[in-house]
Design a protein around this motif. Structure first.
Motif, PDB file in Angstrom:
ATOM      1  N   ALA A   1      39.099  44.633  48.121  1.00 51.45           N
ATOM      2  CA  ALA A   1      38.207  43.476  48.094  1.00 51.45           C
ATOM      3  C   ALA A   1      36.891  43.860  48.773  1.00 51.45           C
ATOM      4  N   PRO A   2      35.763  43.401  48.279  1.00 53.41           N
ATOM      5  CA  PRO A   2      34.467  43.798  48.850  1.00 53.41           C
ATOM      6  C   PRO A   2      34.355  43.429  50.327  1.00 53.41           C
ATOM      7  N   SER A   3      33.788  44.353  51.104  1.00 55.54           N
ATOM      8  CA  SER A   3      33.509  44.069  52.511  1.00 55.54           C
ATOM      9  C   SER A   3      32.270  43.174  52.602  1.00 55.54           C
ATOM     10  N   GLN A   4      31.972  42.698  53.811  1.00 57.07           N
ATOM     11  CA  GLN A   4      30.793  41.853  53.976  1.00 57.07           C
ATOM     12  C   GLN A   4      29.526  42.634  53.641  1.00 57.07           C
ATOM     13  N   GLU A   5      29.499  43.906  54.057  1.00 58.86           N
ATOM     14  CA  GLU A   5      28.335  44.731  53.731  1.00 58.86           C
ATOM     15  C   GLU A   5      28.160  44.839  52.221  1.00 58.86           C
ATOM     16  N   GLU A   6      29.265  45.057  51.502  1.00 60.83           N
ATOM     17  CA  GLU A   6      29.190  45.189  50.049  1.00 60.83           C
ATOM     18  C   GLU A   6      28.780  43.876  49.389  1.00 60.83           C
ATOM     19  N   LEU A   7      29.229  42.759  49.947  1.00 59.53           N
ATOM     20  CA  LEU A   7      28.864  41.456  49.396  1.00 59.53           C
ATOM     21  C   LEU A   7      27.381  41.155  49.584  1.00 59.53           C
TER      22      LEU A   7
ATOM     23  N   HIS B   1      25.102  43.105  48.875  1.00 63.13           N
ATOM     24  CA  HIS B   1      24.379  43.856  47.846  1.00 63.13           C
ATOM     25  C   HIS B   1      24.852  43.415  46.455  1.00 63.13           C
ATOM     26  N   ASP B   2      24.160  43.923  45.447  1.00 64.36           N
ATOM     27  CA  ASP B   2      24.603  43.753  44.066  1.00 64.36           C
ATOM     28  C   ASP B   2      25.994  44.353  43.901  1.00 64.36           C
ATOM     29  N   TYR B   3      26.837  43.768  43.020  1.00 59.96           N
ATOM     30  CA  TYR B   3      28.226  44.205  42.899  1.00 59.96           C
ATOM     31  C   TYR B   3      28.365  45.664  42.474  1.00 59.96           C
ATOM     32  N   LEU B   4      27.345  46.220  41.823  1.00 64.18           N
ATOM     33  CA  LEU B   4      27.416  47.622  41.420  1.00 64.18           C
ATOM     34  C   LEU B   4      26.963  48.577  42.519  1.00 64.18           C
ATOM     35  N   TRP B   5      26.492  48.049  43.631  1.00 70.60           N
ATOM     36  CA  TRP B   5      26.001  48.894  44.728  1.00 70.60           C
ATOM     37  C   TRP B   5      27.103  49.819  45.233  1.00 70.60           C
ATOM     38  N   ARG B   6      28.274  49.249  45.502  1.00 69.45           N
ATOM     39  CA  ARG B   6      29.357  50.076  46.041  1.00 69.45           C
ATOM     40  C   ARG B   6      29.896  51.053  44.984  1.00 69.45           C
ATOM     41  N   ILE B   7      29.756  50.700  43.713  1.00 67.14           N
ATOM     42  CA  ILE B   7      30.180  51.607  42.636  1.00 67.14           C
ATOM     43  C   ILE B   7      29.263  52.816  42.575  1.00 67.14           C
ATOM     44  N   ARG B   8      27.969  52.586  42.637  1.00 66.55           N
ATOM     45  CA  ARG B   8      26.998  53.681  42.553  1.00 66.55           C
ATOM     46  C   ARG B   8      27.192  54.687  43.681  1.00 66.55           C
ATOM     47  N   ARG B   9      27.601  54.216  44.843  1.00 63.42           N
ATOM     48  CA  ARG B   9      27.764  55.093  46.000  1.00 63.42           C
ATOM     49  C   ARG B   9      28.903  56.108  45.812  1.00 63.42           C
ATOM     50  N   GLU B  10      29.834  55.790  44.923  1.00 67.86           N
ATOM     51  CA  GLU B  10      31.013  56.645  44.739  1.00 67.86           C
ATOM     52  C   GLU B  10      30.986  57.420  43.429  1.00 67.86           C
ATOM     53  N   LEU B  11      29.910  57.347  42.688  1.00 66.58           N
ATOM     54  CA  LEU B  11      29.823  58.046  41.413  1.00 66.58           C
ATOM     55  C   LEU B  11      29.855  59.562  41.616  1.00 66.58           C
ATOM     56  N   PRO B  12      30.324  60.300  40.618  1.00 62.07           N
ATOM     57  CA  PRO B  12      30.422  61.761  40.772  1.00 62.07           C
ATOM     58  C   PRO B  12      29.054  62.417  40.871  1.00 62.07           C
TER      59      PRO B  12
ATOM     60  N   ARG C   1      40.874  51.208  40.688  1.00 65.11           N
ATOM     61  CA  ARG C   1      40.148  49.945  40.517  1.00 65.11           C
ATOM     62  C   ARG C   1      38.662  50.272  40.431  1.00 65.11           C
ATOM     63  N   SER C   2      37.858  49.295  40.023  1.00 71.61           N
ATOM     64  CA  SER C   2      36.473  49.624  39.707  1.00 71.61           C
ATOM     65  C   SER C   2      35.615  48.365  39.608  1.00 71.61           C
ATOM     66  N   GLN C   3      34.465  48.529  38.942  1.00 73.76           N
ATOM     67  CA  GLN C   3      33.547  47.421  38.728  1.00 73.76           C
ATOM     68  C   GLN C   3      34.161  46.295  37.908  1.00 73.76           C
ATOM     69  N   TYR C   4      35.221  46.603  37.184  1.00 70.32           N
ATOM     70  CA  TYR C   4      35.841  45.575  36.345  1.00 70.32           C
ATOM     71  C   TYR C   4      36.560  44.511  37.175  1.00 70.32           C
ATOM     72  N   GLU C   5      36.916  44.849  38.418  1.00 72.07           N
ATOM     73  CA  GLU C   5      37.484  43.839  39.307  1.00 72.07           C
ATOM     74  C   GLU C   5      36.496  42.707  39.541  1.00 72.07           C
ATOM     75  N   ASP C   6      35.194  43.015  39.421  1.00 69.43           N
ATOM     76  CA  ASP C   6      34.158  42.013  39.676  1.00 69.43           C
ATOM     77  C   ASP C   6      33.938  41.083  38.491  1.00 69.43           C
ATOM     78  N   ILE C   7      34.699  41.293  37.437  1.00 63.33           N
ATOM     79  CA  ILE C   7      34.787  40.319  36.344  1.00 63.33           C
ATOM     80  C   ILE C   7      36.108  39.566  36.433  1.00 63.33           C
ATOM     81  N   VAL C   8      37.184  40.321  36.569  1.00 64.46           N
ATOM     82  CA  VAL C   8      38.532  39.742  36.501  1.00 64.46           C
ATOM     83  C   VAL C   8      38.825  38.810  37.675  1.00 64.46           C
TER      84      VAL C   8
END
Length: 328
Positions: free
Chosen positions: A146-152, A154-165, A175-182
């Protein structure tokens, strides 16, 4: 089917394994990769149906009606699948080494693997088994909770971009950005107008990644509700597994149909030709692991990578090493 009539038999696996052992004794990397590519094709032929094609989401596929105990394209048994993953991992390791080497030299080629599924679907154990023989150099794993307060903040893709290869790396998302839809759809944490817009945003996000050299593999591990119940009970019978269970897991289980409907819409709206979803029956974990191993190896082979050439004068360096006085 009798042992002698099995398409996926021990004899074929031993033959491939013998070839790999002979190859390990060679030192010339160019010859090694040529052999690996040949063996990769032989391993792929073991499948009756290529899972990269057969398990792609398509119109008319209903998650709630899938036979999660099936093993499409694979006639072998658990022991066969385990040996297949072991042999396949050796080849994945060879391809991954090339991918990493090219990233060091400036190539943008990289890979993102997204694993989704209900609790107990085997996402974590899949990573442990499929990637167990790979060097940790160039492999990045991240599990999204579940998103932390810091992640909340920011934009929901912020934490995703930080972990990209990074260039030359493979990133694995549990799990991934799709959790932010479901999740907001099921629990109403955001208005529909917010999460509804994310389908197109994620499609555009993934399209940009692919255009920039990132290959994306998206896997949904499909288990039955009864299978999940058995896995939960098994955990509750083992004190060493208590930490894996949270009473809130039962809340998610009570919304099973809601989750299936939400994921159905995700598949229909975000399975694209550049980043398709693969729906993998996962009641048999040995099968789902073999599927990921096969898809991953085939995708890396398709990259058709070559070892980056030397950006220095090899003969001159050899001369300097053999004649140290000349460089003093």
């Amino acid at each position: 089917m009798s042992p002698t009539g099995e398409k996926f038999g021990a004899r074929e696996l031993r033959k491939i394994q013998d070839q790999q052992m002979r190859e390990q004794s060679k030192h010339h990397r160019r010859d090694k990769m040529r052999m690996v590519r040949k063996e990769s094709s032989e391993l792929s032929s073991i499948w009756d149906i290529d899972p990269d094609v057969a398990l792609r989401f398509h119109a008319g596929l209903i998650l709630g009606q899938l036979d999660c105990g099936s093993t499409p394209g694979f006639e072998g048994r658990k022991a066969d699948a385990k040996e297949f993953v072991s042999l396949s991992s050796y080849e994945i390791n060879s391809f991954q080494e090339q991918l990493y080497a090219n990233g060091i030299k400036g190539s943008h080629r990289r890979m993102l693997i997204i694993l989704q599924g209900m609790d107990t679907s085997g996402k974590g154990s899949m990573v442990e088994h499929v990637f167990s023989q790979l060097s940790p150099m160039g492999i990045h794993y991240h599990g999204f909770a579940a998103p932390s307060q810091e992640e909340l903040n920011h934009d929901y893709l912020w934490r995703i971009r930080r972990e990209l290869p990074k260039d030359g790396w493979i990133s694995i998302f549990d799990r991934s950005q799709y959790e932010d839809i479901v999740m907001p759809r099921i629990y109403g944490t955001y208005p529909r107008t917010i999460w509804e817009s994310r389908y197109d945003e994620i499609n555009a996000f993934e399209h940009r990644l692919v255009d920039d050299g990132c290959s994306i593999i998206k896997i949904f591990l499909c288990i039955s509700k009864d299978f999940q119940k058995k896995r939960f009970l098994k955990r509750l019978d083992d004190p060493t597994k208590f930490w894996k269970f949270d009473p809130s897991d039962l809340k998610a289980r009570s919304h099973w149909d809601d989750y299936m409907n939400a994921w159905q819409d995700v598949m229909e709206r975000t399975s694209t030709n550049y980043a398709p979803w693969h729906i993998v029956p996962a009641n048999h974990r040995w099968y789902s692991r073999a599927v990921l191993s096969q898809i991953l190896r085939a995708r890396m082979q398709e990259m058709n990578l070559a070892w980056p050439p030397a950006d220095f004068n090899v003969d001159m360096v050899k001369h300097q090493l053999n004649n140290p006085a000349s460089t003093e």
